[in-house]
Design an enzyme around this catalytic site. Structure first.
Site, mmCIF file in Angstrom:
data_model
loop_
_atom_site.group_PDB
_atom_site.id
_atom_site.type_symbol
_atom_site.label_atom_id
_atom_site.label_comp_id
_atom_site.label_asym_id
_atom_site.label_seq_id
_atom_site.Cartn_x
_atom_site.Cartn_y
_atom_site.Cartn_z
ATOM 1 N N LYS A 42 1.190 -1.401 -0.288
ATOM 2 C CA LYS A 42 0.320 -0.281 0.106
ATOM 3 C C LYS A 42 0.988 1.563 0.251
ATOM 4 O O LYS A 42 0.774 2.057 -0.786
ATOM 5 C CB LYS A 42 -1.070 0.168 1.444
ATOM 6 C CG LYS A 42 -2.024 0.940 1.404
ATOM 7 C CD LYS A 42 -3.031 0.871 2.796
ATOM 8 C CE LYS A 42 -3.192 2.201 2.736
ATOM 9 N NZ LYS A 42 -4.756 2.250 3.860
ATOM 10 N N GLU B 230 10.834 -4.535 4.278
ATOM 11 C CA GLU B 230 10.668 -6.049 4.324
ATOM 12 C C GLU B 230 10.235 -6.032 2.424
ATOM 13 O O GLU B 230 10.991 -6.371 1.841
ATOM 14 C CB GLU B 230 9.333 -7.051 5.102
ATOM 15 C CG GLU B 230 9.512 -6.973 6.627
ATOM 16 C CD GLU B 230 8.853 -6.193 7.228
ATOM 17 O OE1 GLU B 230 8.985 -4.992 6.652
ATOM 18 O OE2 GLU B 230 9.173 -6.106 8.526
ATOM 19 N N GLY C 216 -4.701 -1.398 4.992
ATOM 20 C CA GLY C 216 -4.053 -2.883 4.786
ATOM 21 C C GLY C 216 -4.525 -4.277 4.795
ATOM 22 O O GLY C 216 -4.831 -5.572 3.870
ATOM 23 N N ARG C 217 -5.136 -4.134 6.066
ATOM 24 C CA ARG C 217 -5.742 -6.070 5.871
ATOM 25 C C ARG C 217 -7.298 -5.879 5.338
ATOM 26 O O ARG C 217 -7.961 -6.982 5.809
ATOM 27 C CB ARG C 217 -5.663 -6.075 7.699
ATOM 28 C CG ARG C 217 -6.430 -5.097 9.028
ATOM 29 C CD ARG C 217 -6.456 -5.103 9.439
ATOM 30 N NE ARG C 217 -6.672 -3.909 10.832
ATOM 31 C CZ ARG C 217 -6.120 -2.805 10.835
ATOM 32 N NH1 ARG C 217 -4.437 -2.996 10.461
ATOM 33 N NH2 ARG C 217 -6.776 -2.131 11.703
ATOM 34 N N GLU D 134 -4.407 -6.211 14.899
ATOM 35 C CA GLU D 134 -4.567 -4.936 14.616
ATOM 36 C C GLU D 134 -5.904 -3.765 14.350
ATOM 37 O O GLU D 134 -5.451 -2.667 14.392
ATOM 38 C CB GLU D 134 -3.520 -5.128 13.346
ATOM 39 C CG GLU D 134 -3.061 -3.951 12.890
ATOM 40 C CD GLU D 134 -1.810 -4.299 11.729
ATOM 41 O OE1 GLU D 134 -1.104 -4.887 11.604
ATOM 42 O OE2 GLU D 134 -2.705 -4.026 9.937
ATOM 43 N N HIS E 90 -4.700 -32.962 17.530
ATOM 44 C CA HIS E 90 -3.589 -34.038 17.988
ATOM 45 C C HIS E 90 -2.739 -33.122 18.464
ATOM 46 O O HIS E 90 -1.327 -33.891 18.750
ATOM 47 C CB HIS E 90 -2.913 -34.870 16.961
ATOM 48 C CG HIS E 90 -4.188 -35.967 16.008
ATOM 49 N ND1 HIS E 90 -4.178 -36.735 16.736
ATOM 50 C CD2 HIS E 90 -5.074 -35.416 15.794
ATOM 51 C CE1 HIS E 90 -5.365 -37.678 16.452
ATOM 52 N NE2 HIS E 90 -5.953 -37.127 15.399
ATOM 53 N N LYS F 154 9.394 -0.947 14.017
ATOM 54 C CA LYS F 154 9.992 -0.312 13.418
ATOM 55 C C LYS F 154 10.618 0.432 13.159
ATOM 56 O O LYS F 154 12.055 0.769 12.829
ATOM 57 C CB LYS F 154 8.589 0.073 12.066
ATOM 58 C CG LYS F 154 7.832 -0.480 11.232
ATOM 59 C CD LYS F 154 6.964 0.010 9.897
ATOM 60 C CE LYS F 154 5.229 -0.765 10.027
ATOM 61 N NZ LYS F 154 4.360 -0.362 9.574
#
Ligand SMILES: O=P(O)(O)OC[C@H]1O[C@](O)(CO)[C@@H](O)[C@@H]1O
Length: 532
Positions: free
Chosen positions: A196, A202, A254-255, A340, A371, A500
């Site tokens: 965005k 990253e 973003g999400r 978030e 399990h 950050k």
């Protein structure tokens, strides 16, 4: 609202040791369920009774959920800390005009959608090719909301995957991009840089690595790059041709962004028609959310169950347990969406939140989780409300017997959580095995299940693109309703910033260019150790 919270808490005190099972009369299951089309949301295996539900609905009404819902859909700037509208819903309903700052934003959405479709058709039809032939693989480089949505949906919609193979690189750990690119041919790979802001360290680092990898084999690496971003100037500076840049506006969080250009990799993989079905599923949930009375409204009910378990009963986590292997990344997707959005310690007006913020969300697909961690869910000392998801039908007709086993396991788990096994029952079982006296009781106590542990089940016909769209929109609106009730801003994420900033400051220290002086003793020790 305080009065309603007080009433809820008093009601909870009065019913908290009541067995949920005792609520089951002939009407309980149908009365504490809601449907949308072929989808069934069953919350009858919780301790919510008519009084609790009434109070929870009062809470939603008092918080102004209906008014704030309309404000969101109509483009009001409800993200007050960033001064932005919240309009991911417009991405899946582009025919209904929505005004932001006096301008209808939907013509531009339709235009971008058409450009995406044309590009996708060109790639899938071989008209847009790599420098060594038709595109066989797409690598989406992005992180958080620019990764989790399409990555989750690509797995979810595998039965519809009939285009290039999609791969997702997110972690700045070089291992991620190294292992992803290792098996790919640069001459037939398309790289999408999805960010965005187009500043995320990253993503930009991985994009540079991918460009170097591509440049080793093709003469014009930039020609096999596309970008998805709100920052056209930055994509141009990176060297990506404007014809392969798909923009969106800052009012798509973003999400919440997988419905638009961030979904480009998904559209390439499953095709524009399946992608449109996904959008239509989301739009169908929007229409339901806007119209249905709260008592039958799936997102509102899911949110109220969440508020009951977290803020009223005090259960700090919730497990999302899809009995659908293709939803294996749904818990990770929901972790970002929910945590978030609603992991905030102050209310919209900046005052301290009087209640707990949103819960810790976690999970894994069934039956694998059974399990691994279900032991704690059944016999641990803390209660973990569980949210099961299951389809009536799989996509493998020749393996229908396996699907039946899957469904049986899903139902067995919620039944076991509800019913439990008493000491008497456990003693009877151990007595049959020949145990007696003190040893009989000691062994039986380990085999007791307290039961009375709440769960909900979302059952749907089949995991089609349309149903996936419904499920994702359902959870998005759940987050919205919980956020409104808590009085927080679900659409900013200031809590990710400090880490950050500190990472940027630590880089030169790790490179040995700056001293670690001023850092705490632990950080200094770790810098010394890791610097090598
Ligand atoms: O799409 P971008 O701008 O690269 O951001 C990626 C992610 O980083 C975050 O801002 C958090 O750091 C998320 O909200 C977002 O989805």
């Amino acid at each position: 609202m305080q009065q309603i919270w007080t009433a809820l808490s008093a009601h909870h005190e009065g019913v908290k040791s009541r067995p949920i099972l005792s609520l089951f009369d002939a009407e309980r299951a149908a009365g504490f369920s809601a449907r949308l089309g072929g989808m069934l949301f069953d919350y009858s295996k919780t301790n919510i009774d008519a009084e609790a539900r009434g109070l929870l609905i009062d809470l939603a009404e008092a918080a102004g959920v209906a008014e704030k819902r309309e404000a969101m859909f109509s483009g009001a700037k409800i993200n007050e800390t960033e001064g932005r509208a919240v309009l991911h819903t417009a991405l899946r309903n582009m025919d209904r005009p929505v005004m932001v700052d006096g301008k209808d934003v939907t013509p531009a959405l339709r235009e971008t959608h058409a450009l995406m479709q044309a590009f996708v058709r060109d790639v899938r039809g071989g008209r847009f090719a790599g420098q060594g032939g038709a595109i066989t693989d797409v690598v989406n480089i992005g992180i958080g909301g620019s990764d989790l949505g399409p990555a989750m949906a690509w797995l979810a919609l595998q039965p519809y995957a009939d285009g290039p193979r999609c791969h997702f690189v997110s972690n700045v750990d070089g291992a991620h991009i190294h292992d992803t690119l290792r098996g790919l041919n640069p001459e037939t790979t398309l790289v999408i840089v999805a960010s965005k802001t187009f500043t995320t360290i990253e993503t930009m680092t991985n994009a540079e690595t991918a460009r170097r990898w591509m440049a080793e084999k093709v003469s014009d690496p930039a020609a096999q790059f596309a970008a998805v971003s709100t920052a056209a100037d930055k994509t141009a500076a990176f060297g990506i041709d404007a014809s392969r840049v798909f923009g969106f506006e800052d009012w798509v969080g973003g999400r919440y962004s997988m419905w638009g250009p961030i979904g480009l990799s998904l559209m390439l993989g499953v095709g524009p028609e399946a992608f449109d079905d996904f959008l239509a599923g989301g739009a169908a949930m929007d229409a339901h959310f806007r119209k249905a009375p709260f008592a039958q409204n799936l997102p509102v009910l899911l949110a109220l169950v969440g508020i009951w378990h977290n803020q009223v009963c005090g259960h700090a986590t919730r497990a999302v347990l899809p009995y659908d292997q293709r939803l294996s990344r749904l818990p990770a997707y929901l972790q970002q969406l929910e945590m978030e959005s609603n992991g905030k310690r102050v209310a919209m007006d900046g005052s301290d939140l009087a209640l707990n913020s949103g819960p810790v969300v976690w999970g894994e697909p069934g039956t694998n989780g059974q399990h691994a961690f279900y032991q704690l869910i059944h016999q641990g000392t803390r209660t973990v409300p569980c949210e099961f998801l299951v389809a009536r039908e799989g996509h493998e007709p020749d393996l229908a017997h396996q699907h039946l086993l899957l469904v049986a396991n899903c139902l067995a788990q919620s039944e076991a959580l509800l019913r439990g096994r008493s000491l008497e029952e456990a003693m009877a079982i151990m007595a049959k095995k020949g145990l007696t006296g003190a040893e009989l009781e000691r062994q039986a106590r380990h085999r007791v299940f307290p039961g009375n542990r709440p769960s909900t089940t979302l059952a749907y016909p089949q995991l089609t693109p349309h149903v996936l769209g419904q499920i994702i929109a359902l959870y998005e609106h759940r987050v919205f309703v919980e956020g409104v009730i808590l009085g927080i801003n679900s659409y900013d994420q200031w809590g990710v910033e400090l880490g950050k900033e500190l990472a940027v400051a630590l880089q030169p220290i790790l490179e040995g260019k700056e001293s670690a002086e001023g850092k705490d003793g632990s950080t200094r020790q770790l810098v010394d150790f890791l610097k090598g």
